[in-house]
Design a protein around this motif. Structure first.
Motif, PDB file in Angstrom:
ATOM      1  N   SER A  12       0.858  -1.191   0.000  1.00  0.00           N
ATOM      2  CA  SER A  12       0.000   0.000   0.000  1.00  0.00           C
ATOM      3  C   SER A  12       0.900   1.248   0.000  1.00  0.00           C
ATOM      4  N   PRO A  13       0.357   2.391  -0.434  1.00  0.00           N
ATOM      5  CA  PRO A  13       1.156   3.623  -0.392  1.00  0.00           C
ATOM      6  C   PRO A  13       1.724   3.912   1.006  1.00  0.00           C
ATOM      7  N   GLU A  14       0.945   3.628   2.053  1.00  0.00           N
ATOM      8  CA  GLU A  14       1.403   3.882   3.426  1.00  0.00           C
ATOM      9  C   GLU A  14       2.604   2.999   3.781  1.00  0.00           C
ATOM     10  N   LYS A  15       2.546   1.737   3.373  1.00  0.00           N
ATOM     11  CA  LYS A  15       3.654   0.823   3.674  1.00  0.00           C
ATOM     12  C   LYS A  15       4.896   1.166   2.852  1.00  0.00           C
ATOM     13  N   ARG A  16       4.689   1.602   1.593  1.00  0.00           N
ATOM     14  CA  ARG A  16       5.858   2.026   0.783  1.00  0.00           C
ATOM     15  C   ARG A  16       6.485   3.276   1.390  1.00  0.00           C
ATOM     16  N   HIS A  17       5.645   4.155   1.925  1.00  0.00           N
ATOM     17  CA  HIS A  17       6.126   5.365   2.597  1.00  0.00           C
ATOM     18  C   HIS A  17       7.048   4.969   3.764  1.00  0.00           C
ATOM     19  N   ALA A  18       6.574   4.072   4.615  1.00  0.00           N
ATOM     20  CA  ALA A  18       7.374   3.608   5.768  1.00  0.00           C
ATOM     21  C   ALA A  18       8.648   2.906   5.292  1.00  0.00           C
ATOM     22  N   TYR A  19       8.529   2.117   4.237  1.00  0.00           N
ATOM     23  CA  TYR A  19       9.688   1.402   3.679  1.00  0.00           C
ATOM     24  C   TYR A  19      10.750   2.405   3.215  1.00  0.00           C
ATOM     25  N   LEU A  20      10.308   3.451   2.507  1.00  0.00           N
ATOM     26  CA  LEU A  20      11.255   4.463   2.037  1.00  0.00           C
ATOM     27  C   LEU A  20      11.961   5.135   3.213  1.00  0.00           C
ATOM     28  N   LEU A  21      11.224   5.507   4.239  1.00  0.00           N
ATOM     29  CA  LEU A  21      11.850   6.162   5.397  1.00  0.00           C
ATOM     30  C   LEU A  21      12.903   5.249   6.034  1.00  0.00           C
ATOM     31  N   THR A  22      12.586   3.970   6.158  1.00  0.00           N
ATOM     32  CA  THR A  22      13.537   3.010   6.740  1.00  0.00           C
ATOM     33  C   THR A  22      14.771   2.865   5.864  1.00  0.00           C
ATOM     34  N   GLN A  23      14.560   2.665   4.553  1.00  0.00           N
ATOM     35  CA  GLN A  23      15.690   2.468   3.645  1.00  0.00           C
ATOM     36  C   GLN A  23      16.559   3.730   3.539  1.00  0.00           C
ATOM     37  N   ALA A  24      15.929   4.892   3.524  1.00  0.00           N
ATOM     38  CA  ALA A  24      16.686   6.145   3.460  1.00  0.00           C
ATOM     39  C   ALA A  24      17.563   6.300   4.697  1.00  0.00           C
ATOM     40  N   THR A  25      17.045   5.883   5.835  1.00  0.00           N
ATOM     41  CA  THR A  25      17.803   5.960   7.080  1.00  0.00           C
ATOM     42  C   THR A  25      18.971   4.985   7.071  1.00  0.00           C
ATOM     43  N   ILE A  26      18.734   3.781   6.590  1.00  0.00           N
ATOM     44  CA  ILE A  26      19.799   2.769   6.527  1.00  0.00           C
ATOM     45  C   ILE A  26      20.890   3.194   5.547  1.00  0.00           C
ATOM     46  N   ASN A  27      20.472   3.627   4.356  1.00  0.00           N
ATOM     47  CA  ASN A  27      21.428   3.936   3.277  1.00  0.00           C
ATOM     48  C   ASN A  27      21.880   5.392   3.250  1.00  0.00           C
ATOM     49  N   GLN A  28      21.226   6.236   4.050  1.00  0.00           N
ATOM     50  CA  GLN A  28      21.545   7.667   4.127  1.00  0.00           C
ATOM     51  C   GLN A  28      21.421   8.378   2.778  1.00  0.00           C
ATOM     52  N   LYS A  29      20.466   7.908   1.961  1.00  0.00           N
ATOM     53  CA  LYS A  29      20.199   8.584   0.693  1.00  0.00           C
ATOM     54  C   LYS A  29      18.783   8.321   0.217  1.00  0.00           C
ATOM     55  N   ILE A  30      18.344   9.198  -0.654  1.00  0.00           N
ATOM     56  CA  ILE A  30      17.043   9.123  -1.318  1.00  0.00           C
ATOM     57  C   ILE A  30      17.340   9.210  -2.805  1.00  0.00           C
ATOM     58  N   TRP A  31      16.504   8.596  -3.603  1.00  0.00           N
ATOM     59  CA  TRP A  31      16.711   8.608  -5.056  1.00  0.00           C
ATOM     60  C   TRP A  31      15.633   9.415  -5.761  1.00  0.00           C
ATOM     61  N   ILE A  32      16.068  10.224  -6.732  1.00  0.00           N
ATOM     62  CA  ILE A  32      15.159  10.968  -7.601  1.00  0.00           C
ATOM     63  C   ILE A  32      15.464  10.548  -9.035  1.00  0.00           C
ATOM     64  N   LEU A  33      14.669  11.032  -9.969  1.00  0.00           N
ATOM     65  CA  LEU A  33      14.964  10.851 -11.385  1.00  0.00           C
ATOM     66  C   LEU A  33      15.277  12.208 -11.988  1.00  0.00           C
ATOM     67  N   THR A  34      16.245  12.215 -12.893  1.00  0.00           N
ATOM     68  CA  THR A  34      16.597  13.453 -13.576  1.00  0.00           C
ATOM     69  C   THR A  34      16.543  13.233 -15.087  1.00  0.00           C
ATOM     70  N   ASP A  35      16.336  14.332 -15.798  1.00  0.00           N
ATOM     71  CA  ASP A  35      16.426  14.324 -17.253  1.00  0.00           C
ATOM     72  C   ASP A  35      17.240  15.551 -17.651  1.00  0.00           C
ATOM     73  N   GLU A  36      17.230  15.897 -18.930  1.00  0.00           N
ATOM     74  CA  GLU A  36      18.061  17.022 -19.381  1.00  0.00           C
ATOM     75  C   GLU A  36      17.641  18.348 -18.757  1.00  0.00           C
ATOM     76  N   HIS A  37      16.441  18.417 -18.198  1.00  0.00           N
ATOM     77  CA  HIS A  37      15.950  19.659 -17.584  1.00  0.00           C
ATOM     78  C   HIS A  37      16.162  19.697 -16.077  1.00  0.00           C
ATOM     79  N   GLY A  38      16.644  18.604 -15.496  1.00  0.00           N
ATOM     80  CA  GLY A  38      16.830  18.546 -14.047  1.00  0.00           C
ATOM     81  C   GLY A  38      15.963  17.474 -13.430  1.00  0.00           C
TER      82      GLY A  38
END
Length: 126
Positions: A12-38
Motif C-alpha cells: 500500500s502507499p502507506e507501507k511504501r512510505h514507511a519502507y522508504l523512510l527506513t531504507q533512506a535511514t539505513i542507506n543515508q540517501k534518497i533517489w530521484i529521477l533526472t532528465d536534461e531539464h533537471g
C-alpha cells in the motif's frame, strides 16, 4: 525481478512510505529521477511534486514510457536536509513518496517529509 522487489511494489502507499523512510535511514540517501531539464516533476491534483524512491532499482523500474530517458540520482540525507527541503518549500513543490508504476503514492509537504526522516534517523542513532 526478485520477489522481494515485487512484494514491495505491491505494498500500500502507506507501507511504501514507511519502507522508504527506513531504507533512506539505513542507506543515508534518497533517489530521484533526472532528465536534461533537471529533477523530474509530477503533477498531482494541481500540485507539483518531486517523486522520491528508496533505491536506484525502484527509481529505474518506475522510469518507463515518457520517463524512459530519465536517470536515477542519489541525494544524500545531509544534502536533502541542507538544501532540498528549503528549496522545495520555496518553490511550493511537494514530495510524492515512492510512487508505484501506476503513480500511486502519498504526497507530503517537504517539512513533513523532513521531520519524518529526521525522526527516523534520530531513532536509528539511539
Amino acid at each position: 525481478m526478485p520477489s522481494q522487489f515485487h512484494d514491495v511494489i505491491q505494498m500500500s502507499p502507506e507501507k511504501r512510505h514507511a519502507y522508504l523512510l527506513t531504507q533512506a535511514t539505513i542507506n543515508q540517501k534518497i533517489w530521484i529521477l533526472t532528465d536534461e531539464h533537471g529533477c523530474v516533476m509530477l503533477n498531482s491534483e494541481d500540485e507539483d511534486c518531486v517523486p522520491v524512491w528508496p533505491s536506484e532499482e525502484f527509481a529505474k523500474y518506475w522510469a518507463t514510457g515518457d520517463w524512459a530517458d530519465c536517470t536515477p540520482k542519489a541525494i544524500t540525507l545531509s544534502d536533502w536536509f541542507d538544501r532540498w527541503t528549503r528549496g522545495l518549500e520555496g518553490d511550493g513543490v511537494n514530495i510524492a513518496v515512492f510512487p508505484n508504476p501506476d503513480e500511486e503514492g502519498i504526497v507530503v509537504f517537504p517539512d513533513v517529509f523532513d521531520s519524518e526522516l529526521k525522526e527516523r534517523n534520530q531513532s536509528k542513532l539511539n
